[in-house]
Design a protein around this motif. Structure first.
Motif, PDB file in Angstrom:
ATOM      1  N   GLY A 157      49.557  33.560  38.496  1.00  0.00           N
ATOM      2  CA  GLY A 157      49.047  32.819  39.002  1.00  0.00           C
ATOM      3  C   GLY A 157      49.400  31.270  37.956  1.00  0.00           C
ATOM      4  N   ALA A 158      48.533  29.524  37.862  1.00  0.00           N
ATOM      5  CA  ALA A 158      48.513  28.863  37.337  1.00  0.00           C
ATOM      6  C   ALA A 158      48.328  29.175  35.868  1.00  0.00           C
ATOM      7  N   VAL A 159      46.802  30.035  35.858  1.00  0.00           N
ATOM      8  CA  VAL A 159      46.976  30.517  33.900  1.00  0.00           C
ATOM      9  C   VAL A 159      47.369  31.295  33.899  1.00  0.00           C
ATOM     10  N   GLY A 179      50.448  40.246  43.283  1.00  0.00           N
ATOM     11  CA  GLY A 179      50.877  40.167  44.266  1.00  0.00           C
ATOM     12  C   GLY A 179      52.222  39.886  44.988  1.00  0.00           C
ATOM     13  N   LYS A 183      56.416  37.882  44.035  1.00  0.00           N
ATOM     14  CA  LYS A 183      55.722  37.050  42.964  1.00  0.00           C
ATOM     15  C   LYS A 183      56.250  37.818  41.637  1.00  0.00           C
ATOM     16  N   TYR A 199      50.450  45.011  42.319  1.00  0.00           N
ATOM     17  CA  TYR A 199      49.302  46.136  42.891  1.00  0.00           C
ATOM     18  C   TYR A 199      48.889  45.658  44.922  1.00  0.00           C
ATOM     19  N   ASN A 222      42.294  37.827  34.707  1.00  0.00           N
ATOM     20  CA  ASN A 222      41.943  36.804  35.652  1.00  0.00           C
ATOM     21  C   ASN A 222      41.399  37.354  36.754  1.00  0.00           C
ATOM     22  N   CYS A 244      38.265  35.601  31.506  1.00  0.00           N
ATOM     23  CA  CYS A 244      38.520  34.244  31.964  1.00  0.00           C
ATOM     24  C   CYS A 244      38.320  34.450  33.553  1.00  0.00           C
ATOM     25  N   GLY A 245      38.540  34.982  34.067  1.00  0.00           N
ATOM     26  CA  GLY A 245      37.934  34.915  36.010  1.00  0.00           C
ATOM     27  C   GLY A 245      37.409  36.143  36.623  1.00  0.00           C
ATOM     28  N   TYR A 250      34.829  36.585  43.921  1.00  0.00           N
ATOM     29  CA  TYR A 250      33.940  35.110  43.872  1.00  0.00           C
ATOM     30  C   TYR A 250      33.364  34.623  45.482  1.00  0.00           C
ATOM     31  N   PHE A 275      34.461  33.634  28.274  1.00  0.00           N
ATOM     32  CA  PHE A 275      35.050  31.668  27.911  1.00  0.00           C
ATOM     33  C   PHE A 275      35.337  31.081  28.755  1.00  0.00           C
ATOM     34  N   VAL A 277      36.964  26.989  29.418  1.00  0.00           N
ATOM     35  CA  VAL A 277      38.340  26.358  29.019  1.00  0.00           C
ATOM     36  C   VAL A 277      37.394  25.324  28.244  1.00  0.00           C
ATOM     37  N   ASN A 325      49.321  31.196  47.527  1.00  0.00           N
ATOM     38  CA  ASN A 325      49.566  30.023  46.562  1.00  0.00           C
ATOM     39  C   ASN A 325      50.745  30.279  45.343  1.00  0.00           C
TER      40      ASN A 325
END
Ligand SMILES: NC(=O)c1ccc[n+]([C@@H]2O[C@H](COP(=O)([O-])OP(=O)(O)OC[C@H]3O[C@@H](n4cnc5c(N)ncnc54)[C@H](OP(=O)(O)O)[C@@H]3O)[C@@H](O)[C@H]2O)c1
Length: 337
Positions: A157-159, A179, A183, A199, A222, A244-245, A250, A275, A277, A325
């Motif tokens: 992913g992006a982060v 996943g 990737k 995973y 994440n 981080c996430g 969600y 945290f 950012v 994505n």
């Protein structure tokens, strides 16, 4: 363009985002009040946190109000300014809305940093949020030492992709979790992770034991959920978890899986720290310098997943929660040259 379109949050999603939770409506182009700036959007960033902002659950910012334009991170051109800090015609990035034109308090915006050799849309895609998130999370909370082991979830992913590469640049043995074969191949073959776990196909617990018999020193989380629980059981004494996430939760309306292995924080004297950012806003120039240096040296790569058209935003954002994505998800709203 003299008219505006805005995605309005009309209903709080229950579970996955569904058609009708957000509705694209025409509106007038706003005018800037005192201390405000009107921005013509060029790019809209779509981020996992968008789903949190749609929900009325405890979080780090107020949720978006029902009937209000959906909040989003944007890049665009100033078309009207009620602030001495921004002149009409300049490019800015920061918090706006899913709209052709957003009105934002000046304090929510900043000029687009001029980073030689990096296109404006990449500066926006990488340097507004995701790369500084990876940088400060790993540096300040992970506190990596040469030779330590680092596990990164959401590694493609992006982060996550930046965290993997920083881990390698700073001398860690890095295992990514992502996943799907494409990737995973990218994380190992292009980003340089020492190993990767798919995973969706493999048992994370068994693979982590096999790949890291010496245990995990740092876990960059994440995703939360089962993956966090599994990592907790394999952390080393005085290990660090960068919270981080928690994207796996969600869509659960603020109901998070509490890890069964929580007691390992005590047993292994772990440091677990969340945290946001923006906590590090004053130190962003430091991150820009370090990340740009790595990029120029060819040691930092990224992918951007670009979707054309503001009207696609509510379908596009759903890709984040299915793994659809590949890289930083962004919508091109207008061509501003
Ligand atoms: N703390 C901060 O300030 C901050 C800032 C930015 C982002 N974040 C967090 O960092 C995380 C990554 O954000 P990003 O912008 O880089 O998004 P991203 O990783 O580019 O996209 C989200 C990815 O999450 C993975 N995913 C989705 N559902 C999952 C599940 N149930 N279990 C495991 N993986 C799942 C998917 O990858 P796969 O295909 O590999 O499953 C998907 O592609 C998010 O949790 C986000 O909230 C935090």
């Amino acid at each position: 363009m003299s008219s505006n379109r805005q995605w309005i949050l009309t209903r709080r999603p229950v579970g996955d985002i569904r058609d009708g939770d957000l509705v694209l409506r025409p509106d007038r182009v706003p005018k800037a009040g005192k201390g405000e700036v009107v921005v013509r959007t060029e790019w809209l960033s779509l981020d996992p946190t968008n789903r949190l902002w749609m929900s009325d659950v405890p979080q780090y910012m107020p949720p978006v109000e029902l009937g209000a334009p959906m909040r989003g991170v944007i890049l665009g051109k100033v078309v009207d300014s009620g602030s001495d800090a921004f002149e009409v015609g300049g490019f800015v990035m920061g918090i706006g809305s899913w709209s052709d034109y957003s009105v934002s308090p000046a304090a929510m915006l900043s000029p687009v940093p001029d980073i030689p050799g990096i296109a404006r849309k990449d500066v926006f895609g990488q340097f507004t949020v995701v790369a500084p998130t990876a940088y400060f999370g790993l540096l300040d909370i992970g506190a990596p030492k040469i030779g330590e082991t680092l596990v990164v979830s959401g590694a493609a992913g992006a982060v996550g992709c930046i965290a993997v590469q920083l881990g390698k640049a700073w001398g860690c043995k890095v295992v990514g979790i992502a996943g799907g074969k494409d990737k995973c191949d990218w994380v190992k073959n292009e980003l340089g992770a020492d190993a990767v776990i798919d995973y969706k196909q493999e048992d994370i617990q068994q693979r982590l034991k096999a790949l890291l018999p010496e245990g995990i020193d740092i876990y960059f989380d994440n995703v939360g959920g089962d993956t966090l629980n599994t990592a907790l059981a394999q952390m080393n004494l005085f290990g660090r978890i960068i919270q981080c996430g928690m994207i796996s939760s969600y869509n659960n309306e603020g109901s998070y899986d509490v890890p069964q292995n929580y007691p390992m924080i005590l047993m292994n004297r772990l440091r677990v720290q969340g945290f946001i950012v923006t906590d590090y806003a004053a130190r962003f120039p430091e991150a820009f310098r370090a990340l740009t240096k790595l990029y120029v040296e060819g040691r930092l790569k990224w992918r951007q997943h670009e979707i054309d058209g503001l009207e696609q935003a509510d379908q596009a954002v759903r890709l984040l929660y299915t793994g659809g994505n590949t890289g930083k998800l962004m919508v091109k709203v207008a061509d501003l040259g």
